[in-house]
Design a protein around this motif. Structure first.
Motif, PDB file in Angstrom:
ATOM      1  N   ARG A  19       0.826  -1.203   0.000  1.00  0.00           N
ATOM      2  CA  ARG A  19       0.000   0.000   0.000  1.00  0.00           C
ATOM      3  C   ARG A  19       0.854   1.243   0.000  1.00  0.00           C
ATOM      4  N   TYR A  20       2.055   1.156   0.479  1.00  0.00           N
ATOM      5  CA  TYR A  20       2.936   2.312   0.514  1.00  0.00           C
ATOM      6  C   TYR A  20       4.273   1.934  -0.097  1.00  0.00           C
ATOM      7  N   VAL A  21       4.855   2.862  -0.819  1.00  0.00           N
ATOM      8  CA  VAL A  21       6.091   2.594  -1.540  1.00  0.00           C
ATOM      9  C   VAL A  21       7.211   3.410  -0.908  1.00  0.00           C
ATOM     10  N   HIS A  22       8.301   2.776  -0.569  1.00  0.00           N
ATOM     11  CA  HIS A  22       9.421   3.479   0.044  1.00  0.00           C
ATOM     12  C   HIS A  22      10.696   3.028  -0.651  1.00  0.00           C
ATOM     13  N   THR A  23      11.503   3.970  -1.109  1.00  0.00           N
ATOM     14  CA  THR A  23      12.771   3.617  -1.722  1.00  0.00           C
ATOM     15  C   THR A  23      13.851   4.504  -1.159  1.00  0.00           C
ATOM     16  N   GLY A  24      15.102   4.093  -1.334  1.00  0.00           N
ATOM     17  CA  GLY A  24      16.211   4.890  -0.828  1.00  0.00           C
ATOM     18  C   GLY A  24      16.663   4.373   0.521  1.00  0.00           C
ATOM     19  N   SER A  25      17.739   4.984   1.027  1.00  0.00           N
ATOM     20  CA  SER A  25      18.351   4.476   2.254  1.00  0.00           C
ATOM     21  C   SER A  25      17.615   4.901   3.509  1.00  0.00           C
ATOM     22  N   ASP A  26      16.624   5.785   3.385  1.00  0.00           N
ATOM     23  CA  ASP A  26      15.938   6.305   4.568  1.00  0.00           C
ATOM     24  C   ASP A  26      14.460   5.918   4.535  1.00  0.00           C
ATOM     25  N   SER A  27      14.165   4.708   4.080  1.00  0.00           N
ATOM     26  CA  SER A  27      12.775   4.284   3.903  1.00  0.00           C
ATOM     27  C   SER A  27      12.165   3.746   5.192  1.00  0.00           C
ATOM     28  N   GLY A  28      11.671   2.721   5.413  1.00  0.00           N
ATOM     29  CA  GLY A  28      11.288   2.202   6.723  1.00  0.00           C
ATOM     30  C   GLY A  28      10.150   2.874   7.440  1.00  0.00           C
ATOM     31  N   GLY A  29       8.998   3.121   6.794  1.00  0.00           N
ATOM     32  CA  GLY A  29       7.838   3.593   7.530  1.00  0.00           C
ATOM     33  C   GLY A  29       7.120   2.428   8.196  1.00  0.00           C
ATOM     34  N   ARG A  30       6.122   2.749   9.022  1.00  0.00           N
ATOM     35  CA  ARG A  30       5.372   1.715   9.735  1.00  0.00           C
ATOM     36  C   ARG A  30       3.883   1.946   9.551  1.00  0.00           C
ATOM     37  N   GLN A  31       3.107   0.904   9.771  1.00  0.00           N
ATOM     38  CA  GLN A  31       1.669   1.003   9.606  1.00  0.00           C
ATOM     39  C   GLN A  31       0.949   0.500  10.850  1.00  0.00           C
ATOM     40  N   ASP A  32      -0.121   1.242  11.230  1.00  0.00           N
ATOM     41  CA  ASP A  32      -0.944   0.886  12.370  1.00  0.00           C
ATOM     42  C   ASP A  32      -2.395   1.080  11.965  1.00  0.00           C
ATOM     43  N   GLY A  33      -3.041   0.009  11.518  1.00  0.00           N
ATOM     44  CA  GLY A  33      -4.415   0.120  11.037  1.00  0.00           C
ATOM     45  C   GLY A  33      -4.483   0.986   9.796  1.00  0.00           C
ATOM     46  N   LEU A  34      -5.262   2.051   9.861  1.00  0.00           N
ATOM     47  CA  LEU A  34      -5.403   2.962   8.721  1.00  0.00           C
ATOM     48  C   LEU A  34      -4.339   4.058   8.721  1.00  0.00           C
ATOM     49  N   LEU A  35      -3.413   4.011   9.665  1.00  0.00           N
ATOM     50  CA  LEU A  35      -2.368   5.020   9.783  1.00  0.00           C
ATOM     51  C   LEU A  35      -1.035   4.468   9.298  1.00  0.00           C
ATOM     52  N   TRP A  36      -0.369   5.210   8.400  1.00  0.00           N
ATOM     53  CA  TRP A  36       1.009   4.933   8.028  1.00  0.00           C
ATOM     54  C   TRP A  36       1.866   6.106   8.495  1.00  0.00           C
ATOM     55  N   TYR A  37       3.080   5.843   8.971  1.00  0.00           N
ATOM     56  CA  TYR A  37       3.901   6.933   9.456  1.00  0.00           C
ATOM     57  C   TYR A  37       5.386   6.618   9.329  1.00  0.00           C
ATOM     58  N   LYS A  38       6.138   7.652   9.142  1.00  0.00           N
ATOM     59  CA  LYS A  38       7.603   7.635   9.208  1.00  0.00           C
ATOM     60  C   LYS A  38       7.936   8.689  10.251  1.00  0.00           C
ATOM     61  N   ASP A  39       8.281   8.264  11.462  1.00  0.00           N
ATOM     62  CA  ASP A  39       8.389   9.199  12.574  1.00  0.00           C
ATOM     63  C   ASP A  39       9.520  10.202  12.417  1.00  0.00           C
ATOM     64  N   LEU A  40      10.657   9.789  11.888  1.00  0.00           N
ATOM     65  CA  LEU A  40      11.761  10.728  11.730  1.00  0.00           C
ATOM     66  C   LEU A  40      12.724  10.211  10.671  1.00  0.00           C
ATOM     67  N   GLY A  41      13.122  11.094   9.796  1.00  0.00           N
ATOM     68  CA  GLY A  41      14.104  10.772   8.775  1.00  0.00           C
ATOM     69  C   GLY A  41      14.976  11.979   8.521  1.00  0.00           C
ATOM     70  N   GLN A  42      16.015  11.789   7.720  1.00  0.00           N
ATOM     71  CA  GLN A  42      16.962  12.857   7.420  1.00  0.00           C
ATOM     72  C   GLN A  42      16.842  13.251   5.958  1.00  0.00           C
ATOM     73  N   HIS A  43      16.708  14.566   5.697  1.00  0.00           N
ATOM     74  CA  HIS A  43      16.777  15.055   4.325  1.00  0.00           C
ATOM     75  C   HIS A  43      17.994  15.976   4.219  1.00  0.00           C
ATOM     76  N   LEU A  44      18.169  16.607   3.076  1.00  0.00           N
ATOM     77  CA  LEU A  44      19.407  17.317   2.791  1.00  0.00           C
ATOM     78  C   LEU A  44      19.739  18.420   3.799  1.00  0.00           C
ATOM     79  N   VAL A  45      18.706  19.142   4.269  1.00  0.00           N
ATOM     80  CA  VAL A  45      18.984  20.286   5.156  1.00  0.00           C
ATOM     81  C   VAL A  45      18.280  20.163   6.508  1.00  0.00           C
ATOM     82  N   GLY A  46      18.050  18.942   6.957  1.00  0.00           N
ATOM     83  CA  GLY A  46      17.443  18.767   8.268  1.00  0.00           C
ATOM     84  C   GLY A  46      16.777  17.423   8.416  1.00  0.00           C
ATOM     85  N   GLU A  47      15.730  17.389   9.228  1.00  0.00           N
ATOM     86  CA  GLU A  47      14.979  16.157   9.470  1.00  0.00           C
ATOM     87  C   GLU A  47      13.550  16.340   8.976  1.00  0.00           C
ATOM     88  N   PHE A  48      12.827  15.220   8.899  1.00  0.00           N
ATOM     89  CA  PHE A  48      11.419  15.282   8.503  1.00  0.00           C
ATOM     90  C   PHE A  48      10.627  14.201   9.220  1.00  0.00           C
TER      91      PHE A  48
END
Length: 394
Positions: A19-48
């Motif tokens: 249901r969700y597509v993740h690519t790259g070295s910072d992928s790894g989201g999680r799913q809880d029922g109808l909720l999908w989330y990626k709690d914290l990741g790193q982008h070029l100029v900070g976190e997301f």
């Protein structure tokens, strides 16, 4: 063109397990029922932080974050791209946008050797034209795709500059610190195109002076032609091209009278902002969040809580407010299944992008890794289109 069409058809009409597509070295989201989330990741100029909750039977929100090289030749410029695509009438358009807008942007940057307002505009135009070609190809067999569309909000951060481009009513809000008071103020960055806004109604009337019904108040909601709330989008071809406002499109979509000029537009509102050291973060979200939470409330939540899981916290705050409006408990709302859940709230997508001023201010000395995360639902039965509902017309 043929290969692109076949890829689109496969993504729309072949059931897939992911249901969700993740690519790259910072992928790894999680799913809880109808909720999908990626709690914290790193982008070029900070976190997301990133979260999506489903309400519709088929989720119509799609989103992505891309970070690294912004052209096709891997030679720079480098930056971070964020996209929020809130579909209506079905998920086909928002899925097309998530698969194509960023690629069109990279192509446009490569052709012009730079990033500019015109480059961003051309990427939007190419995406609109690409989806129109899909609708044209499918028209004889799947005409209802002409009535599917998507809002489209994008943010691009590169070399200390932020570009915001928007169609529809998703929203980007900046959290900016005030040195004198230590407050963090909410600054709305995006221009919205929704008939509920007086200036948008005036814009529509000025563009259609011969049509007294261009905006209609229906059940206490302003709608363009009494049909749809947004005045700009990708797709919704039946309201842009008169040749698609006819059979075999279902009668409930068709306008009774012909039109000579497009009713909706795919021209994005684009703004450019030079990021400042006191710019803390940007909240990108579909209108499913903003119908329950105000700009400053959202900024306060982000400012006053840990970064880890902050997008999920914003989604929870919106759901709690939705439950409160219906005089029910949040725990009971969470038990309601998709489809039925749409009567209580919309699909909600949130991406919070934190800005590290040290990273923003200095150019990357080495080529950064490319990060790519896409979120959205792709559970479609074979040979079907998503059922249309008036509530889905944003």
């Amino acid at each position: 063109m043929l290969s692109g069409l076949m890829n689109f058809l496969r993504s729309c009409f072949r059931p897939r397990s992911d249901r969700y597509v993740h690519t790259g070295s910072d992928s790894g989201g999680r799913q809880d029922g109808l909720l999908w989330y990626k709690d914290l990741g790193q982008h070029l100029v900070g976190e997301f932080s990133m979260a999506v909750v489903q309400a519709n039977a088929l989720i119509e929100d799609h989103s992505q974050i891309e970070s690294g090289c912004l052209n096709l030749h891997e030679s720079g410029p480098y930056g971070t791209f964020v996209g929020i695509y809130d579909g209506h009438g079905g998920p086909e358009t928002s899925r097309y946008v998530v698969d194509n807008l960023f690629q069109h942007l990279k192509l446009s940057i490569s052709e012009h050797q730079s990033l500019s307002v015109d480059v961003v505009r051309k990427a939007y135009q190419a995406t609109e034209e690409g989806f129109l070609s899909i609708v044209t190809k499918l028209w004889p067999t799947k005409p209802q795709i002409a009535a599917v569309g998507s809002c489209c909000l994008a943010g691009i951060i590169s070399a200390g500059t932020l570009y915001i481009a928007n169609l529809g009513d998703s929203r980007a809000v900046l959290g900016r610190a005030v040195k004198a008071t230590a407050e963090v103020l909410a600054i709305q960055l995006s221009t919205e195109h929704n008939a509920s806004i007086e200036s948008i109604r005036q814009e529509l009337r000025s563009m259609h002076p011969d049509d007294p019904q261009i905006v209609v108040l229906k059940h206490n909601v302003w709608r363009v032609k009494g049909i749809i709330q947004v005045s700009r989008s990708i797709g919704d071809v039946y309201l842009k091209k008169a040749e698609f406002n006819r059979e075999p499109l279902y009668a409930k979509f068709r306008l009774r009278e012909p039109f000579r000029r497009p009713i909706l537009s795919a021209e994005p509102s684009i703004s450019v902002h030079q990021l400042q050291p006191h710019d803390r973060f940007i909240i990108f979200a579909s209108d499913g969040l903003w119908e329950h939470i105000g700009n400053q409330e959202a900024v306060d939540i982000v400012q006053n809580h840990p970064r880890n899981g902050i997008a999920r916290r914003l989604v929870k705050a919106a759901l709690q407010e939705a439950a409160k409006k219906r005089e029910m408990r949040y725990s009971d709302l969470k038990k309601i299944d998709r489809g039925v859940r749409r009567h209580f709230h919309d699909d909600i997508t949130v991406i919070v992008v934190f800005l590290d001023s040290n990273l923003v201010s200095r150019a990357s000395l080495t080529k950064p890794p490319n990060i790519s995360i896409k979120a959205g639902g792709i559970n479609l039965r074979p040979n079907t289109l998503a059922p249309y509902s008036a509530n889905g017309a944003t």
